[in-house]
Enzyme design. Structure first.
Site, PDB file in Angstrom:
ATOM      1  N   LEU A   1       0.950  -1.145  -0.163  1.00 48.19           N
ATOM      2  CA  LEU A   1      -0.190   0.174   0.028  1.00 48.19           C
ATOM      3  C   LEU A   1       0.914   1.321   0.098  1.00 48.19           C
ATOM      4  O   LEU A   1       1.872   1.261   0.604  1.00 48.19           O
ATOM      5  CB  LEU A   1      -0.774  -0.108   1.211  1.00 48.19           C
ATOM      6  CG  LEU A   1      -2.030  -1.038   1.382  1.00 48.19           C
ATOM      7  CD1 LEU A   1      -2.636  -0.751   2.688  1.00 48.19           C
ATOM      8  CD2 LEU A   1      -3.022  -1.073   0.067  1.00 48.19           C
ATOM      9  N   ASP A   2       0.598   2.288  -0.782  1.00 48.75           N
ATOM     10  CA  ASP A   2       1.029   3.738  -0.682  1.00 48.75           C
ATOM     11  C   ASP A   2       1.320   3.716   0.915  1.00 48.75           C
ATOM     12  O   ASP A   2       0.516   3.518   1.684  1.00 48.75           O
ATOM     13  CB  ASP A   2       0.420   4.546  -1.451  1.00 48.75           C
ATOM     14  CG  ASP A   2       0.501   4.549  -2.759  1.00 48.75           C
ATOM     15  OD1 ASP A   2       1.137   3.653  -3.310  1.00 48.75           O
ATOM     16  OD2 ASP A   2      -0.632   5.036  -3.533  1.00 48.75           O
ATOM     17  N   MET A   3       2.382   4.567   0.976  1.00 51.11           N
ATOM     18  CA  MET A   3       2.843   5.111   2.346  1.00 51.11           C
ATOM     19  C   MET A   3       1.547   5.837   3.118  1.00 51.11           C
ATOM     20  O   MET A   3       1.443   5.637   4.312  1.00 51.11           O
ATOM     21  CB  MET A   3       3.862   5.935   2.520  1.00 51.11           C
ATOM     22  CG  MET A   3       4.499   6.716   3.862  1.00 51.11           C
ATOM     23  SD  MET A   3       6.027   7.767   3.501  1.00 51.11           S
ATOM     24  CE  MET A   3       6.097   8.281   5.346  1.00 51.11           C
TER      25      MET A   3
ATOM     26  N   THR B   1      -1.608   5.533   2.354  1.00 45.13           N
ATOM     27  CA  THR B   1      -2.735   4.850   2.235  1.00 45.13           C
ATOM     28  C   THR B   1      -2.986   4.191   3.681  1.00 45.13           C
ATOM     29  O   THR B   1      -1.753   3.528   3.807  1.00 45.13           O
ATOM     30  CB  THR B   1      -2.958   4.086   1.007  1.00 45.13           C
ATOM     31  OG1 THR B   1      -2.907   4.839   0.045  1.00 45.13           O
ATOM     32  CG2 THR B   1      -4.364   3.251   1.248  1.00 45.13           C
TER      33      THR B   1
END
Length: 212
Positions: free
Chosen positions: A53-55, A57
């Site tokens: 997951l993106d940082m 998110t």
């Protein structure tokens, strides 16, 4: 930094709830070594990365325990047998699609001079996102959406919603100054995860309520 939560653990896999602001894997530089995978491996030595997951998110993320489980889960993700849904709050009042679910089919390419940003470009990778409206907020001029990525490109949901001119609130990479100041974090959360257990074959469903 809030600690992660373990929602499920067995001999094969872990299901985790990642807080916003924590990297999934280490980045470049000494200041980017604290990450979810590193923290998890301090408790589960054989934990292995399957997806990210993106940082910015938050939400549900799976890790494998052992090489065999990692291979099996990687294959499940590659063949789109794992289904993920997200909740996001975007700027503006996004009109509902004609049918219950809308479909965004726009190719995504790394914007090399401005990396890690991505852009919509005909030369990019095929990228597809399903979306539907959950709620409008006429006062705040925002829309709460449920999103289901069909493909799994980096920043896909964020880039696709920017392309609709409804960026996710709090998005420092793809938002506008107005949408950025409406939230103190990216309002994107991985809220539902469906997969088949790689050993037992059991259908598994996990959920996590958005903290916004």
């Amino acid at each position: 930094m809030p600690e992660f939560n373990v929602l499920h653990a067995d001999a094969t896999l872990l299901v985790l709830d990642k807080p916003a602001g924590l990297l999934s894997v280490p980045g470049k530089g000494e200041d980017k070594q604290d990450c979810l995978s590193g923290r998890v491996q301090q408790r589960f030595a054989d934990a292995r990365v399957v997806h990210r997951l993106d940082m910015a998110t938050s939400g549900l993320l799976v890790m494998a325990l052992g090489a065999a489980a990692q291979r099996s889960l990687n294959a499940a993700f590659a063949s789109r047998q794992v289904h993920k849904r997200y909740v996001a709050v975007v700027a503006g009042l996004l009109a509902p699609p004609v049918t219950e679910w809308g479909f965004i089919d726009l190719p995504i390419l790394l914007d090399w001079p401005n990396r890690p940003r991505r852009i919509i470009d005909p030369q990019g990778q095929p990228s597809c996102t399903c979306w539907r409206v959950l709620k409008h907020d006429p006062t705040g001029q925002t829309t709460r959406l449920e999103l289901e990525p069909v493909t799994g490109r980096s920043h896909q949901l964020r880039v696709h919603l920017q392309a609709l001119q409804h960026p996710i609130l709090g998005d420092a990479l793809y938002g506008t100054p107005a949408s950025l100041v409406k939230a103190n974090r990216l309002l994107l959360h991985a809220t539902r995860l469906e997969l088949t257990h790689p050993v037992s074959g059991q259908a598994m469903v996990f959920s996590s309520e958005p903290p916004f």
